[in-house]
Design a protein around this motif. Structure first.
Motif, PDB file in Angstrom:
ATOM      1  N   PRO A 112      66.007  24.580  56.507  1.00 31.30           N
ATOM      2  CA  PRO A 112      65.784  23.423  57.393  1.00 31.30           C
ATOM      3  C   PRO A 112      64.940  22.332  56.734  1.00 31.30           C
ATOM      4  CG  PRO A 112      65.589  25.448  58.643  1.00 31.30           C
ATOM      5  CD  PRO A 112      65.759  25.853  57.207  1.00 31.30           C
ATOM      6  N   LEU A 113      63.869  22.714  56.065  1.00 30.09           N
ATOM      7  CA  LEU A 113      62.999  21.691  55.482  1.00 30.09           C
ATOM      8  C   LEU A 113      63.628  21.023  54.259  1.00 30.09           C
ATOM      9  CD1 LEU A 113      59.413  23.146  55.950  1.00 30.09           C
ATOM     10  CD2 LEU A 113      60.658  21.481  57.335  1.00 30.09           C
ATOM     11  N   MET A 168      66.527  24.052  63.517  1.00 27.45           N
ATOM     12  CA  MET A 168      65.369  23.984  62.624  1.00 27.45           C
ATOM     13  C   MET A 168      64.511  25.247  62.702  1.00 27.45           C
ATOM     14  SD  MET A 168      65.684  21.132  60.989  1.00 27.45           S
ATOM     15  CE  MET A 168      64.141  20.695  60.184  1.00 27.45           C
ATOM     16  N   THR A 169      64.402  25.837  63.911  1.00 29.81           N
ATOM     17  CA  THR A 169      63.465  26.958  64.058  1.00 29.81           C
ATOM     18  C   THR A 169      64.114  28.318  63.824  1.00 29.81           C
ATOM     19  OG1 THR A 169      63.855  27.057  66.442  1.00 29.81           O
ATOM     20  CG2 THR A 169      62.006  25.708  65.698  1.00 29.81           C
ATOM     21  N   LEU A 170      65.418  28.448  64.085  1.00 30.51           N
ATOM     22  CA  LEU A 170      66.027  29.775  63.957  1.00 30.51           C
ATOM     23  C   LEU A 170      66.566  30.031  62.551  1.00 30.51           C
ATOM     24  CD1 LEU A 170      68.035  30.007  67.320  1.00 30.51           C
ATOM     25  CD2 LEU A 170      66.003  31.328  66.691  1.00 30.51           C
ATOM     26  N   GLY A 226      71.120  11.405  58.425  1.00 29.39           N
ATOM     27  CA  GLY A 226      71.229  10.929  59.794  1.00 29.39           C
ATOM     28  C   GLY A 226      71.420  12.057  60.786  1.00 29.39           C
ATOM     29  N   PHE A 227      71.907  13.191  60.311  1.00 28.66           N
ATOM     30  CA  PHE A 227      72.226  14.267  61.248  1.00 28.66           C
ATOM     31  C   PHE A 227      71.032  15.173  61.528  1.00 28.66           C
ATOM     32  CE2 PHE A 227      74.254  17.815  63.193  1.00 28.66           C
ATOM     33  CZ  PHE A 227      75.181  17.179  64.002  1.00 28.66           C
ATOM     34  N   ILE A 228      70.217  15.405  60.517  1.00 33.01           N
ATOM     35  CA  ILE A 228      69.053  16.284  60.676  1.00 33.01           C
ATOM     36  C   ILE A 228      67.856  15.411  61.024  1.00 33.01           C
ATOM     37  CG2 ILE A 228      67.502  17.905  59.504  1.00 33.01           C
ATOM     38  CD1 ILE A 228      70.240  19.122  59.933  1.00 33.01           C
ATOM     39  N   GLY A 229      67.227  15.683  62.153  1.00 33.20           N
ATOM     40  CA  GLY A 229      66.100  14.866  62.608  1.00 33.20           C
ATOM     41  C   GLY A 229      66.456  14.203  63.920  1.00 33.20           C
ATOM     42  N   PHE A 270      75.249  26.799  61.957  1.00 36.35           N
ATOM     43  CA  PHE A 270      76.218  25.726  61.700  1.00 36.35           C
ATOM     44  C   PHE A 270      75.909  24.552  62.618  1.00 36.35           C
ATOM     45  CE2 PHE A 270      80.034  28.786  60.610  1.00 36.35           C
ATOM     46  CZ  PHE A 270      79.370  29.160  59.451  1.00 36.35           C
ATOM     47  N   VAL A 271      75.772  23.364  62.040  1.00 37.06           N
ATOM     48  CA  VAL A 271      75.637  22.149  62.850  1.00 37.06           C
ATOM     49  C   VAL A 271      76.653  21.119  62.369  1.00 37.06           C
ATOM     50  CG1 VAL A 271      73.166  22.491  63.325  1.00 37.06           C
ATOM     51  CG2 VAL A 271      73.856  21.101  61.364  1.00 37.06           C
TER      52      VAL A 271
END
Ligand code: ATP
Ligand code: MG
Length: 363
Positions: A218-219, A198-200, A232-235, A34-35
Motif C-alpha cells: 500500500p505505501l 490500504m489496511t488489509l 489518481g487511484f490510490i488516495g 484487487f482495486v
C-alpha cells in the motif's frame, strides 16, 4: 494455505477482452487486494482463480500445480460474495455447517466445528436463529463462517462488506484482519474501499481495463505510483493534477496559476506534461504567500478535518485536505497554496511518473 500463480491469463467475451495478459504471483498466506474502476475486471479475475469462469488463454496454478481445467469444487478455494445469499430456511448453525453435511462428516464432528467457528466469529449465541433474524454484520459473519468451515487453502472475497454501514464495515475490516492473522490462509480480496485496501493488503493490485497497472505494498503505491492512473487511484480524495508547459528540456515548467517550477528531479530526456500534488500535502495560506494562487470556492467541514476547494484557473479546481476545523471565515476570496518540493509528482505525456522511473533506476 497455498500460493496462486496467474500466467498470461486473458479472458474475452466475444470480441470484448475483459482480462488482458495478466501475470501475477500470490504468495502462500499473503493478503492481496484487487482495486480498480468499475468494470475493470476485478470480479472476473477472482472468478478465474476460483474456477467459476474459465480463462480464454493462459494458466492458473495453485501451489505450483496447474488447475486451469480443474473445477471450482476441487481447487480448495472458498468464496464470499458481495451478496452473501444464506439459506433462508436454515438456522445459522446449519448455514455454517451445510458444506460439512455434504462432505459426509458425522454429526458430533460437525457440531464441534460449527461451535469453534461461531465462537471465533462471535455468532455462537445466534446459532438457532434464521438469517432474517440477524443484522447485516451478523449475516456477513455467518457467510464468512460458511466459507471458513471448509478450511480452504485460499479465501476469495468479492466486496464482502459493501452492503454494511460505515461502523460495521470498520468493525468487520478489523475482524477480517484478525482472522487473517489467526488462520494465515491466502486471501484475495476485491474492494472499492480505499481504507480496506490500504489496511488489509500485504500487496495491492491496481487493475485498469483488464490489465495490471501496478502491484505493490500500500505505501509503495501511495509514495511511488508508476503512473498518473495509479497516482489518481490510490488516495482519497484523489491527487490533484494539472497540465503544465515545459521549456522543451523539461527543466522549467509553467504550471497552473502562474507557477514556475524548476524540475531538478527530471532525468534524461523526460519531458513532464502534468504535475500532481496530493490534497494532504497542500496547505491554504494567505494571498501572496505559497507557490500557487487561486480562489477559495468552497469549504467542507467534517468536524475532525476539512476540505478546501481552490480554483487555480477555469479548468482547474484543487482540493486541500487539512486536519481540524477550517480557520477561513469567508469564501470566494484569493488565497495561496503552499507545498514542499518533495510532494510534487511529475508525469510524462503517456502518464508515466518521472520521479518513479528515476527511483526505480536508483534501486
Ligand atoms: N458473462 C459476461 N458476459 C459478457 N461480459 C461480461 C460478463 N461478465 C463480465 N463482463 C464484462 O467484463 C468486464 C469486467 O467485469 P467485472 O465484473 O470483472 O468488473 P469489476 O471490476 O468486478 O467491476 P465492479 O467494480 O463494477 O464490480 C465488464 O465490462 C463486464 O461488463
Ligand atoms: Mg465486481
Amino acid at each position: 494455505m497455498a500460493s496462486v500463480t496467474l500466467s498470461s491469463v486473458s479472458k474475452s467475451y466475444g470480441h470484448h477482452t475483459v482480462i488482458q495478459d495478466v501475470d501475477l504471483h500470490i504468495e502462500n498466506g499473503e493478503f492481496v487486494v484487487f482495486v480498480g474502476p468499475s468494470g475493470c475486471g476485478k470480479s472476473t479475475l477472482l472468478r478465474i482463480i476460483a474456477g467459476l469462469v474459465p480463462a480464454s488463454s493462459g494458466q492458473v496454478l495453485i501451489d505450483g500445480e496447474e488447475v486451469t481445467d480443474v473445477p471450482a469444487s476441487k481447487r480448495g478455494v472458498a468464496f464470499v460474495f458481495q451478496s452473501y445469499a444464506l439459506y433462508p430456511h436454515m438456522s445459522v448453525a446449519r448455514n455454517i455447517g451445510f458444506a460439512l453435511e455434504t462432505m459426509g462428516l458425522g454429526k458430533p464432528a460437525i457440531a464441534d466445528k460449527i461451535g469453534a467457528i461461531a465462537r471465533m466469529l462471535k455468532v455462537d449465541h445466534l446459532l438457532d436463529r434464521r438469517p432474517k433474524q440477524l443484522s447485516g454484520g451478523q449475516r456477513q459473519r455467518v457467510a464468512i463462517g460458511r466459507a471458513l468451515v471448509r478450511e480452504p487453502e485460499i479465501f476469495l472475497f468479492d466486496e464482502p462488506l459493501s452492503n454494511l454501514d460505515s461502523d460495521l464495515r470498520m468493525e468487520m475490516r478489523i475482524e477480517i484482519a484478525r482472522l487473517h492473522e489467526d488462520i494465515k490462509t491466502t486471501m484475495v480480496y476485491v474492494t472499492h474501499d480505499q481504507a480496506e485496501a490500504m489496511t488489509l493488503a500485504d500487496r495491492i493490485v491496481v487493475l485498469n481495463h483488464g490489465r495490471i497497472e501496478q502491484v505493490g505494498t500500500p505505501l509503495d503505491l501511495y509514495h511511488h505510483p508508476v503512473n498518473r492512473f495509479v497516482a489518481g487511484f490510490i488516495g482519497s480524495p484523489r491527487m490533484n493534477f494539472s497540465d503544465i508547459r515545459s521549456d522543451g528540456t523539461g527543466r522549467t515548467l509553467d504550471g497552473p496559476g502562474g507557477l514556475t517550477l524548476t524540475a531538478e528531479r527530471v532525468a534524461g530526456a523526460d519531458v513532464p506534461t502534468s504535475i500532481g500534488v496530493r490534497p494532504e500535502a497542500l496547505t491554504v495560506v494567505a494571498d501572496g504567500e505559497g507557490r500557487l494562487a487561486g480562489i477559495l470556492e468552497r469549504v467542507e467541514d467534517l468536524g475532525h478535518e476539512h476540505f478546501a476547494y481552490v480554483r487555480l484557473d477555469p479548468e482547474t479546481l484543487w482540493v486541500v485536505r487539512v486536519a481540524g476545523r477550517p480557520p477561513y471565515d469567508q469564501k470566494n476570496h484569493r488565497v495561496g497554496l503552499a507545498f514542499a518540493d518533495a510532494d510534487i509528482f511529475l508525469f510524462e505525456k503517456d502518464g508515466r511518473n518521472i520521479a518513479a522511473a528515476r527511483t526505480e533506476i536508483g534501486r
